[in-house]
Every structure is written in structure tokens, then in C-alpha cells.
Write a protein that holds these residues in place. Structure first.
Motif, PDB file in Angstrom:
ATOM      1  N   ILE A 251      34.148   5.965 -19.224  1.00  0.00           N
ATOM      2  CA  ILE A 251      35.385   5.705 -19.973  1.00  0.00           C
ATOM      3  C   ILE A 251      35.695   4.212 -20.006  1.00  0.00           C
ATOM      4  CG2 ILE A 251      37.889   6.079 -19.998  1.00  0.00           C
ATOM      5  CD1 ILE A 251      37.274   8.909 -18.869  1.00  0.00           C
ATOM      6  N   TYR A 252      35.457   3.508 -18.896  1.00  0.00           N
ATOM      7  CA  TYR A 252      35.746   2.069 -18.840  1.00  0.00           C
ATOM      8  C   TYR A 252      34.918   1.283 -19.847  1.00  0.00           C
ATOM      9  CZ  TYR A 252      36.845  -2.507 -16.940  1.00  0.00           C
ATOM     10  OH  TYR A 252      37.279  -3.793 -16.797  1.00  0.00           O
ATOM     11  N   SER A 253      33.773   1.801 -20.244  1.00  0.00           N
ATOM     12  CA  SER A 253      32.897   1.077 -21.178  1.00  0.00           C
ATOM     13  C   SER A 253      33.568   0.810 -22.522  1.00  0.00           C
ATOM     14  CB  SER A 253      31.584   1.844 -21.379  1.00  0.00           C
ATOM     15  OG  SER A 253      31.834   3.087 -22.003  1.00  0.00           O
ATOM     16  N   PHE A 254      34.588   1.592 -22.871  1.00  0.00           N
ATOM     17  CA  PHE A 254      35.307   1.345 -24.122  1.00  0.00           C
ATOM     18  C   PHE A 254      36.025  -0.005 -24.094  1.00  0.00           C
ATOM     19  CE2 PHE A 254      35.210   6.079 -24.153  1.00  0.00           C
ATOM     20  CZ  PHE A 254      34.479   6.224 -25.325  1.00  0.00           C
ATOM     21  N   TRP A 255      36.341  -0.502 -22.914  1.00  0.00           N
ATOM     22  CA  TRP A 255      37.054  -1.773 -22.773  1.00  0.00           C
ATOM     23  C   TRP A 255      36.115  -2.968 -22.608  1.00  0.00           C
ATOM     24  CZ3 TRP A 255      39.244   2.763 -21.293  1.00  0.00           C
ATOM     25  CH2 TRP A 255      40.562   2.983 -21.691  1.00  0.00           C
ATOM     26  N   LEU A 256      34.824  -2.740 -22.512  1.00  0.00           N
ATOM     27  CA  LEU A 256      33.897  -3.827 -22.203  1.00  0.00           C
ATOM     28  C   LEU A 256      33.855  -4.921 -23.267  1.00  0.00           C
ATOM     29  CD1 LEU A 256      30.925  -2.050 -20.465  1.00  0.00           C
ATOM     30  CD2 LEU A 256      32.858  -3.252 -19.466  1.00  0.00           C
ATOM     31  N   THR A 257      33.899  -4.573 -24.527  1.00  0.00           N
ATOM     32  CA  THR A 257      33.860  -5.583 -25.586  1.00  0.00           C
ATOM     33  C   THR A 257      35.062  -6.504 -25.491  1.00  0.00           C
ATOM     34  OG1 THR A 257      32.666  -4.074 -27.045  1.00  0.00           O
ATOM     35  CG2 THR A 257      33.735  -5.954 -28.071  1.00  0.00           C
ATOM     36  N   ILE A 258      36.236  -5.940 -25.261  1.00  0.00           N
ATOM     37  CA  ILE A 258      37.441  -6.756 -25.176  1.00  0.00           C
ATOM     38  C   ILE A 258      37.437  -7.575 -23.885  1.00  0.00           C
ATOM     39  CG2 ILE A 258      39.110  -5.203 -24.075  1.00  0.00           C
ATOM     40  CD1 ILE A 258      39.866  -7.091 -27.218  1.00  0.00           C
ATOM     41  N   LYS A 259      36.936  -7.013 -22.788  1.00  0.00           N
ATOM     42  CA  LYS A 259      36.828  -7.761 -21.535  1.00  0.00           C
ATOM     43  C   LYS A 259      35.897  -8.960 -21.703  1.00  0.00           C
ATOM     44  CE  LYS A 259      39.299  -5.469 -18.522  1.00  0.00           C
ATOM     45  NZ  LYS A 259      40.432  -6.084 -17.846  1.00  0.00           N
ATOM     46  N   MET A 260      34.788  -8.738 -22.395  1.00  0.00           N
ATOM     47  CA  MET A 260      33.829  -9.819 -22.634  1.00  0.00           C
ATOM     48  C   MET A 260      34.458 -10.920 -23.485  1.00  0.00           C
ATOM     49  SD  MET A 260      30.834 -10.793 -21.951  1.00  0.00           S
ATOM     50  CE  MET A 260      30.056 -12.278 -22.483  1.00  0.00           C
ATOM     51  N   LYS A 261      35.166 -10.538 -24.537  1.00  0.00           N
ATOM     52  CA  LYS A 261      35.811 -11.515 -25.412  1.00  0.00           C
ATOM     53  C   LYS A 261      36.865 -12.313 -24.636  1.00  0.00           C
ATOM     54  CE  LYS A 261      35.616 -12.725 -29.415  1.00  0.00           C
ATOM     55  NZ  LYS A 261      34.739 -13.853 -29.812  1.00  0.00           N
ATOM     56  N   LYS A 262      37.646 -11.636 -23.815  1.00  0.00           N
ATOM     57  CA  LYS A 262      38.656 -12.328 -23.004  1.00  0.00           C
ATOM     58  C   LYS A 262      37.994 -13.330 -22.056  1.00  0.00           C
ATOM     59  CE  LYS A 262      42.382  -8.936 -22.986  1.00  0.00           C
ATOM     60  NZ  LYS A 262      43.265  -8.100 -22.168  1.00  0.00           N
ATOM     61  N   TRP A 263      36.867 -12.958 -21.469  1.00  0.00           N
ATOM     62  CA  TRP A 263      36.166 -13.850 -20.559  1.00  0.00           C
ATOM     63  C   TRP A 263      35.652 -15.088 -21.304  1.00  0.00           C
ATOM     64  CZ3 TRP A 263      31.334 -15.976 -19.833  1.00  0.00           C
ATOM     65  CH2 TRP A 263      31.112 -16.559 -18.592  1.00  0.00           C
ATOM     66  N   VAL A 264      35.078 -14.874 -22.482  1.00  0.00           N
ATOM     67  CA  VAL A 264      34.570 -15.998 -23.280  1.00  0.00           C
ATOM     68  C   VAL A 264      35.711 -16.929 -23.667  1.00  0.00           C
ATOM     69  CG1 VAL A 264      33.536 -16.637 -25.498  1.00  0.00           C
ATOM     70  CG2 VAL A 264      32.507 -14.820 -24.121  1.00  0.00           C
ATOM     71  N   VAL A 265      36.809 -16.388 -24.151  1.00  0.00           N
ATOM     72  CA  VAL A 265      37.948 -17.215 -24.572  1.00  0.00           C
ATOM     73  C   VAL A 265      38.530 -17.973 -23.381  1.00  0.00           C
ATOM     74  CG1 VAL A 265      40.298 -17.140 -25.504  1.00  0.00           C
ATOM     75  CG2 VAL A 265      38.469 -15.831 -26.603  1.00  0.00           C
ATOM     76  N   LYS A 266      38.587 -17.328 -22.225  1.00  0.00           N
ATOM     77  CA  LYS A 266      39.104 -17.978 -21.005  1.00  0.00           C
ATOM     78  C   LYS A 266      38.282 -19.211 -20.640  1.00  0.00           C
ATOM     79  CE  LYS A 266      39.734 -17.002 -16.078  1.00  0.00           C
ATOM     80  NZ  LYS A 266      39.554 -15.990 -15.037  1.00  0.00           N
ATOM     81  N   HIS A 267      37.007 -19.188 -20.967  1.00  0.00           N
ATOM     82  CA  HIS A 267      36.108 -20.286 -20.614  1.00  0.00           C
ATOM     83  C   HIS A 267      35.788 -21.220 -21.781  1.00  0.00           C
ATOM     84  CE1 HIS A 267      35.359 -19.039 -16.501  1.00  0.00           C
ATOM     85  NE2 HIS A 267      35.394 -17.784 -16.957  1.00  0.00           N
ATOM     86  N   THR A 268      36.536 -21.115 -22.854  1.00  0.00           N
ATOM     87  CA  THR A 268      36.350 -21.996 -23.996  1.00  0.00           C
ATOM     88  C   THR A 268      37.573 -22.887 -24.142  1.00  0.00           C
ATOM     89  OG1 THR A 268      35.020 -20.283 -25.089  1.00  0.00           O
ATOM     90  CG2 THR A 268      35.834 -22.077 -26.470  1.00  0.00           C
TER      91      THR A 268
END
Length: 99
Positions: free
Chosen positions: A79-96
Motif C-alpha cells: 500500500i505504501y508504494s502508492f506514495w513512492l512517486t510523491i516521496k521521491m519528488k519531495k526528496w528531489v525538490v528538497k535537494h534542489t
């Protein structure tokens, strides 16, 4: 001011090949580093309102998140895998950042 992307097709092809090779040679373990390589390239070629973007995330940081996200996906039976794309995007934006 204008925003623009200065990357070209050959650069994108080159970074994509490097990503694929890193991922294949390491049997997937190098995926976080491959992702960071591409995000760094994208940021390097992006200018917003005259200011250059910089990506400062590392493969080691992302690898830690990959492990955490993988374990959460197992515990929640996927179920958590549904949030992975948004988690990844948040991580990228946090480091940009803008220079």
C-alpha cells in the motif's frame, strides 16, 4: 526574467546511458546514484528567472530512503508504494536549490 533549459539531446542520451550502465553493472544497487546523476544534470541545465538550479542530493542519502521506503512497502503489503512517486519528488525538490 526568463526561465530556460539549456540541456541538449546528446547530453540527455549520454546521461541516460550512464544511468542504465550504473544500474545494470551494480544489479540495481546503484540506482540511487544514477537518479542523483540525472537530477544533477537536469538542475545544471535549468535556469529560472536568471538563477541556476543546483541539486545537492547524494546517492547515499537516497539509498537510505530507498531502504526505508522498501521496508514500509513490505510492512503495508504494498500500500505504501502508492506514495513512492510523491516521496521521491519531495526528496528531489528538497535537494534542489537556486544559486
Amino acid at each position: 526574467m526568463q526561465s530556460k533549459f539549456t540541456g541538449g539531446l546528446l547530453g540527455l542520451i549520454g546521461i541516460s546511458i550512464a544511468q542504465a550502465l550504473l544500474t545494470l553493472i551494480t544489479l540495481g544497487i546503484g540506482t540511487p546514484w544514477a537518479i542523483c546523476m540525472k537530477e544533477r544534470w537536469l538542475a545544471k541545465h535549468t535556469i529560472i528567472d536568471g538563477r541556476q538550479l543546483v541539486f545537492d542530493g547524494t546517492g547515499g542519502q537516497l539509498f537510505g530512503n530507498f531502504i526505508k521506503w522498501f521496508l514500509l512497502s513490505i510492512i503495508t503489503l504494498g500500500i505504501y508504494s502508492f506514495w513512492l512517486t510523491i516521496k521521491m519528488k519531495k526528496w528531489v525538490v528538497k535537494h534542489t536549490h537556486m544559486v
